[in-house]
Design an enzyme around this catalytic site. Structure first.
Site, PDB file in Angstrom:
ATOM      1  N   ASP A 140     -13.892  -5.484 -31.114  1.00  0.00           N
ATOM      2  CA  ASP A 140     -13.243  -5.128 -29.861  1.00  0.00           C
ATOM      3  C   ASP A 140     -12.241  -4.006 -30.095  1.00  0.00           C
ATOM      4  OD1 ASP A 140     -12.334  -5.911 -26.979  1.00  0.00           O
ATOM      5  OD2 ASP A 140     -10.499  -5.889 -28.182  1.00  0.00           O
ATOM      6  N   GLY A 141     -12.312  -2.970 -29.270  1.00  0.00           N
ATOM      7  CA  GLY A 141     -11.475  -1.809 -29.497  1.00  0.00           C
ATOM      8  C   GLY A 141      -9.995  -2.062 -29.331  1.00  0.00           C
ATOM      9  N   GLU A 187     -16.361   0.325 -32.135  1.00  0.00           N
ATOM     10  CA  GLU A 187     -17.511   0.202 -31.235  1.00  0.00           C
ATOM     11  C   GLU A 187     -18.135  -1.171 -31.457  1.00  0.00           C
ATOM     12  OE1 GLU A 187     -20.092   0.088 -28.557  1.00  0.00           O
ATOM     13  OE2 GLU A 187     -18.794   1.862 -28.618  1.00  0.00           O
ATOM     14  N   SER A 213     -16.748  11.803 -27.731  1.00  0.00           N
ATOM     15  CA  SER A 213     -15.371  12.060 -28.159  1.00  0.00           C
ATOM     16  C   SER A 213     -15.168  11.917 -29.665  1.00  0.00           C
ATOM     17  CB  SER A 213     -14.405  11.157 -27.378  1.00  0.00           C
ATOM     18  OG  SER A 213     -14.906   9.868 -27.219  1.00  0.00           O
ATOM     19  N   ASP A 224     -11.316   4.326 -23.753  1.00  0.00           N
ATOM     20  CA  ASP A 224     -12.396   4.770 -22.874  1.00  0.00           C
ATOM     21  C   ASP A 224     -13.399   3.630 -22.665  1.00  0.00           C
ATOM     22  OD1 ASP A 224     -14.280   6.233 -21.495  1.00  0.00           O
ATOM     23  OD2 ASP A 224     -15.000   7.341 -23.240  1.00  0.00           O
ATOM     24  N   HIS A 273     -13.332  15.216 -21.717  1.00  0.00           N
ATOM     25  CA  HIS A 273     -13.441  15.919 -22.997  1.00  0.00           C
ATOM     26  C   HIS A 273     -12.702  17.251 -23.003  1.00  0.00           C
ATOM     27  CE1 HIS A 273     -17.276  13.434 -24.028  1.00  0.00           C
ATOM     28  NE2 HIS A 273     -16.158  12.805 -24.343  1.00  0.00           N
TER      29      HIS A 273
END
Length: 259
Positions: free
Chosen positions: A139-140, A117, A99, A160, A19
């Protein structure tokens, strides 16, 4: 693949590394009078309560952001500390921004955000705090492939994952390669854990081979508790903003001195 919940780990030393660099990058990008896009593949719930049962069970935040704040590891004008104060002014003294809310602190009215998410409960929690963004319960990597190149084209993507599946390490270089071909001007930032078995090394070797000019920042620290396998944190940043490499060196020196 849906079991990971970051509430157990929010505000730990890996978050501090990740971060701090994310906040510096976003602070720099938003200083220019040009709109940008912020994308995130694994957004989590966006906001965490460090007094919650999950955080109290692991005590990882006590060794991370709590200690760093009390001991003034970062100057008060550091972008991460600015974002933390802003969130706590609204959400309480024990709130910790993930984030998405760190990004939300810096993003302006003309900027756009896409947050993915997959976990149902985490997604519902994210909906309550991330009204500034377009949210995707999917799915990201699929979201990133569909949205890139975003509009505006200038911007940053944070990848991430939870790395619950070892195959993630082998798949990520290809995913980044595909995204980079579509979005060659985008800042693409990947966080990864450094575990005792060093399973990340094949992935980072491939990424460095594919993108030799990218920034690679790694820090080491003691395990959060006996038997815990994470002993460090890594960030790979393609098209790193000006000054981020120097700041990464400062953060790495801070970890060597403090942990």
């Amino acid at each position: 693949m849906l079991s990971y919940q970051h509430a157990y780990h929010a505000g730990n030393l890996a978050d501090l590394h990740k971060h701090a660099l994310l906040a510096v990058a976003l602070d720099y990008l938003t200083r220019k009078d040009k709109p940008l896009s912020y994308l995130e593949t694994h957004a989590g719930r966006g906001l965490y309560d460090l007094t919650g049962a999950e955080a109290q069970k692991t005590q990882e935040a006590a060794q991370g952001i709590a200690r760093a704040t009390v001991e003034h590891w970062l100057p008060q004008d550091h972008p991460l500390m600015q974002a933390l104060r802003a969130v706590r002014d609204l959400r309480g003294a024990q709130a910790y921004p993930g984030s998405p809310l760190i990004a939300g602190h810096f993003l302006r009215h003309e900027d756009k955000a896409h947050l993915a998410e997959l976990h149902p409960a985490e997604f519902q929690a994210l909906r309550r705090v991330a009204g500034f963004a377009t949210l995707h319960q999917q799915d990201g990597f699929a979201m990133a492939q569909a949205v890139c190149p975003p509009d505006p084209r200038r911007g940053l993507l944070l990848i991430d994952p939870s790395y619950e599946v070892k195959a993630d390490y082998a798949a990520i270089p290809r995913q980044i390669g595909l995204i980079a071909r579509k979005w060659n001007v985008g800042v693409i930032a990947l966080w990864y854990p450094i575990l005792t078995d060093h399973r990340h090394m094949g992935m980072t070797a491939q990424l460095v081979s594919d993108f030799p000019d990218a920034l690679l920042s790694e820090v080491s620290f003691s395990p959060a508790r006996p038997g815990h396998s994470m002993i460090g944190s890594g960030m790979f940043v393609l098209n790193a903003p000006w000054g981020l490499a120097e700041h990464a060196r400062q953060i790495e020196a801070m970890f060597r001195e403090r942990t």
